[in-house]
Design a protein around this motif. Structure first.
Motif, PDB file in Angstrom:
ATOM      1  N   LEU A   1      64.294  24.092  52.947  1.00 28.51           N
ATOM      2  CA  LEU A   1      64.196  25.038  53.416  1.00 28.51           C
ATOM      3  C   LEU A   1      62.358  24.769  54.136  1.00 28.51           C
ATOM      4  O   LEU A   1      61.803  25.126  55.141  1.00 28.51           O
ATOM      5  CB  LEU A   1      63.996  25.758  52.262  1.00 28.51           C
ATOM      6  CG  LEU A   1      65.028  26.846  51.871  1.00 28.51           C
ATOM      7  CD1 LEU A   1      64.794  27.059  50.492  1.00 28.51           C
ATOM      8  CD2 LEU A   1      65.261  27.668  52.453  1.00 28.51           C
ATOM      9  N   ALA A   2      61.963  23.630  53.644  1.00 30.77           N
ATOM     10  CA  ALA A   2      60.379  23.640  54.045  1.00 30.77           C
ATOM     11  C   ALA A   2      60.775  22.460  54.903  1.00 30.77           C
ATOM     12  O   ALA A   2      59.555  22.775  56.356  1.00 30.77           O
ATOM     13  CB  ALA A   2      60.067  21.865  53.354  1.00 30.77           C
TER      14      ALA A   2
ATOM     15  N   GLU B   1      52.538  27.792  55.026  1.00 31.23           N
ATOM     16  CA  GLU B   1      51.938  27.162  55.642  1.00 31.23           C
ATOM     17  C   GLU B   1      52.153  26.382  56.856  1.00 31.23           C
ATOM     18  O   GLU B   1      51.506  25.624  56.627  1.00 31.23           O
ATOM     19  CB  GLU B   1      51.146  26.879  54.354  1.00 31.23           C
ATOM     20  CG  GLU B   1      50.576  27.693  53.345  1.00 31.23           C
ATOM     21  CD  GLU B   1      49.541  26.532  52.131  1.00 31.23           C
ATOM     22  OE1 GLU B   1      48.983  26.047  52.218  1.00 31.23           O
ATOM     23  OE2 GLU B   1      49.610  27.276  51.053  1.00 31.23           O
ATOM     24  N   ARG B   2      53.335  26.165  56.772  1.00 32.70           N
ATOM     25  CA  ARG B   2      53.994  25.216  57.833  1.00 32.70           C
ATOM     26  C   ARG B   2      53.965  24.652  59.708  1.00 32.70           C
ATOM     27  O   ARG B   2      53.456  27.266  59.445  1.00 32.70           O
ATOM     28  CB  ARG B   2      55.987  25.248  57.619  1.00 32.70           C
ATOM     29  CG  ARG B   2      55.946  24.886  56.288  1.00 32.70           C
ATOM     30  CD  ARG B   2      55.966  22.962  56.424  1.00 32.70           C
ATOM     31  NE  ARG B   2      56.577  22.472  54.970  1.00 32.70           N
ATOM     32  CZ  ARG B   2      56.698  21.494  54.448  1.00 32.70           C
ATOM     33  NH1 ARG B   2      56.543  20.666  55.918  1.00 32.70           N
ATOM     34  NH2 ARG B   2      56.596  20.776  53.249  1.00 32.70           N
ATOM     35  N   PRO B   3      53.572  24.795  59.588  1.00 36.03           N
ATOM     36  CA  PRO B   3      53.193  24.787  60.845  1.00 36.03           C
ATOM     37  C   PRO B   3      54.064  26.103  61.795  1.00 36.03           C
ATOM     38  O   PRO B   3      53.535  26.848  62.965  1.00 36.03           O
ATOM     39  CB  PRO B   3      52.975  23.435  61.937  1.00 36.03           C
ATOM     40  CG  PRO B   3      52.924  22.544  60.846  1.00 36.03           C
ATOM     41  CD  PRO B   3      53.400  23.054  59.262  1.00 36.03           C
ATOM     42  N   TRP B   4      55.156  25.935  62.290  1.00 38.09           N
ATOM     43  CA  TRP B   4      56.348  26.820  62.441  1.00 38.09           C
ATOM     44  C   TRP B   4      56.328  28.048  61.916  1.00 38.09           C
ATOM     45  O   TRP B   4      57.084  29.122  62.500  1.00 38.09           O
ATOM     46  CB  TRP B   4      57.562  26.048  62.633  1.00 38.09           C
ATOM     47  CG  TRP B   4      58.076  25.736  61.514  1.00 38.09           C
ATOM     48  CD1 TRP B   4      58.085  24.360  60.680  1.00 38.09           C
ATOM     49  CD2 TRP B   4      58.788  26.662  60.333  1.00 38.09           C
ATOM     50  NE1 TRP B   4      58.185  23.950  59.397  1.00 38.09           N
ATOM     51  CE2 TRP B   4      58.624  25.103  59.074  1.00 38.09           C
ATOM     52  CE3 TRP B   4      58.795  27.220  59.787  1.00 38.09           C
ATOM     53  CZ2 TRP B   4      59.318  25.181  58.068  1.00 38.09           C
ATOM     54  CZ3 TRP B   4      59.708  27.920  58.637  1.00 38.09           C
ATOM     55  CH2 TRP B   4      60.260  26.829  57.161  1.00 38.09           C
TER      56      TRP B   4
ATOM     57  N   VAL C   1      65.227  29.044  62.390  1.00 41.00           N
ATOM     58  CA  VAL C   1      64.752  27.511  61.915  1.00 41.00           C
ATOM     59  C   VAL C   1      65.123  26.562  60.373  1.00 41.00           C
ATOM     60  O   VAL C   1      65.460  25.959  60.754  1.00 41.00           O
ATOM     61  CB  VAL C   1      63.224  27.205  61.789  1.00 41.00           C
ATOM     62  CG1 VAL C   1      62.764  25.826  61.113  1.00 41.00           C
ATOM     63  CG2 VAL C   1      62.044  26.920  63.297  1.00 41.00           C
ATOM     64  N   ILE C   2      64.742  27.798  59.427  1.00 40.33           N
ATOM     65  CA  ILE C   2      65.995  27.414  58.032  1.00 40.33           C
ATOM     66  C   ILE C   2      67.449  28.043  58.261  1.00 40.33           C
ATOM     67  O   ILE C   2      67.565  27.021  57.189  1.00 40.33           O
ATOM     68  CB  ILE C   2      64.770  28.493  57.114  1.00 40.33           C
ATOM     69  CG1 ILE C   2      63.495  28.691  57.129  1.00 40.33           C
ATOM     70  CG2 ILE C   2      65.825  28.454  56.271  1.00 40.33           C
ATOM     71  CD1 ILE C   2      63.132  29.493  56.259  1.00 40.33           C
ATOM     72  N   ALA C   3      67.338  28.832  58.913  1.00 39.77           N
ATOM     73  CA  ALA C   3      68.808  28.977  58.927  1.00 39.77           C
ATOM     74  C   ALA C   3      69.405  27.240  59.268  1.00 39.77           C
ATOM     75  O   ALA C   3      70.722  27.107  59.378  1.00 39.77           O
ATOM     76  CB  ALA C   3      69.306  30.413  59.197  1.00 39.77           C
ATOM     77  N   ARG C   4      69.200  26.968  60.686  1.00 36.32           N
ATOM     78  CA  ARG C   4      69.797  26.096  61.126  1.00 36.32           C
ATOM     79  C   ARG C   4      69.946  24.696  60.046  1.00 36.32           C
ATOM     80  O   ARG C   4      70.562  24.336  59.451  1.00 36.32           O
ATOM     81  CB  ARG C   4      68.755  25.638  61.980  1.00 36.32           C
ATOM     82  CG  ARG C   4      69.454  24.667  63.139  1.00 36.32           C
ATOM     83  CD  ARG C   4      68.031  24.023  63.790  1.00 36.32           C
ATOM     84  NE  ARG C   4      68.012  25.064  64.805  1.00 36.32           N
ATOM     85  CZ  ARG C   4      66.883  25.467  65.515  1.00 36.32           C
ATOM     86  NH1 ARG C   4      66.130  24.455  65.263  1.00 36.32           N
ATOM     87  NH2 ARG C   4      66.929  26.075  66.315  1.00 36.32           N
TER      88      ARG C   4
END
Length: 218
Positions: free
Chosen positions: A79-80, A90-93, A116-119
């Motif tokens: 996830l992160a 708080e992640r850049p993406w 991004v997360i699902a990938r």
């Protein structure tokens, strides 16, 4: 009795040893992710993970304590994106969500976040879902995943409504329900992995669908 002038010995921790331990831990997590996704939770053992990762089973147990704890760590990092203790929001993406200046921009940015997360996490979500019927620890983790997705959906709806109007008559809680439905990684697995959609087609569809459901027409 020691001399009063004796200085206490400082505990020495080798940076090389620490980095080696981190590399071993990451190798275990990568291997576990592959095996959980390919074979499922029940059919994957700590011994099998250790063998595939090229380490001893006690090493895996010492690092994570249990298969359930290892699965949770695998999901957290999927996830992160890494093992740094930084919340997803708080992640850049994730930053484009906060930088958007209107509700549509929030939803467009969030569609990219969902991609991004699902990938990374879609196969693992499926592994946990399948295991939840028979393994109490997996059922607990599945419940946590659903609650976390809902919390994320609520955060997005709140941010979008700060910046502009919602669709007429759409209650905030209903909007949360809708975003929670669409931020589910198995949607990516169904459309991209199984149906052959491109990731850009998926991202565009997700953004357009959320805009249509949540924002005023036109």
């Amino acid at each position: 009795m020691s001399d009063v002038n004796d200085k206490p010995r400082r505990r020495y921790r080798s940076a090389t040893r620490s980095e080696g331990a981190r590399r071993t831990r990451q190798a275990i997590i990568r291997t576990a992710a592959e095996l959980f996704a390919e074979h499922g939770y029940a059919a994957t053992s700590l011994a099998g993970i250790a063998q595939a990762a090229g380490v001893a089973r006690p090493t895996v147990f010492a690092a994570f304590g249990s298969k359930a704890a290892l699965l949770k760590q695998v999901l957290d990092e999927a996830l992160a994106g890494d093992d740094e203790p930084v919340p997803v929001a708080e992640r850049p993406w994730f930053r484009p969500v906060w930088e958007a200046t209107d509700p549509g921009g929030v939803l467009d940015a969030y569609a990219e976040v969902c991609l991004v997360i699902a990938r990374r996490a879609a196969p693992l979500f499926e592994a946990v879902r399948r295991a939840a019927d028979d393994a109490p620890e997996a059922a607990e983790l599945w419940s946590t995943l659903q609650a976390n997705r809902r919390a994320g959906a609520r955060m997005i709806v709140t941010q979008a409504r700060k910046l502009g109007p919602a669709a007429p008559g759409l209650a905030a809680e209903t909007a949360v329900d809708i975003v929670w439905l669409y931020n589910d990684p198995p949607l990516y697995a169904a459309l991209v992995t199984r149906c052959g959609w491109s990731e850009e087609d998926y991202r565009r569809w997700l953004a357009t669908t959320m805009r249509s459901a949540l924002l005023p027409s036109g």
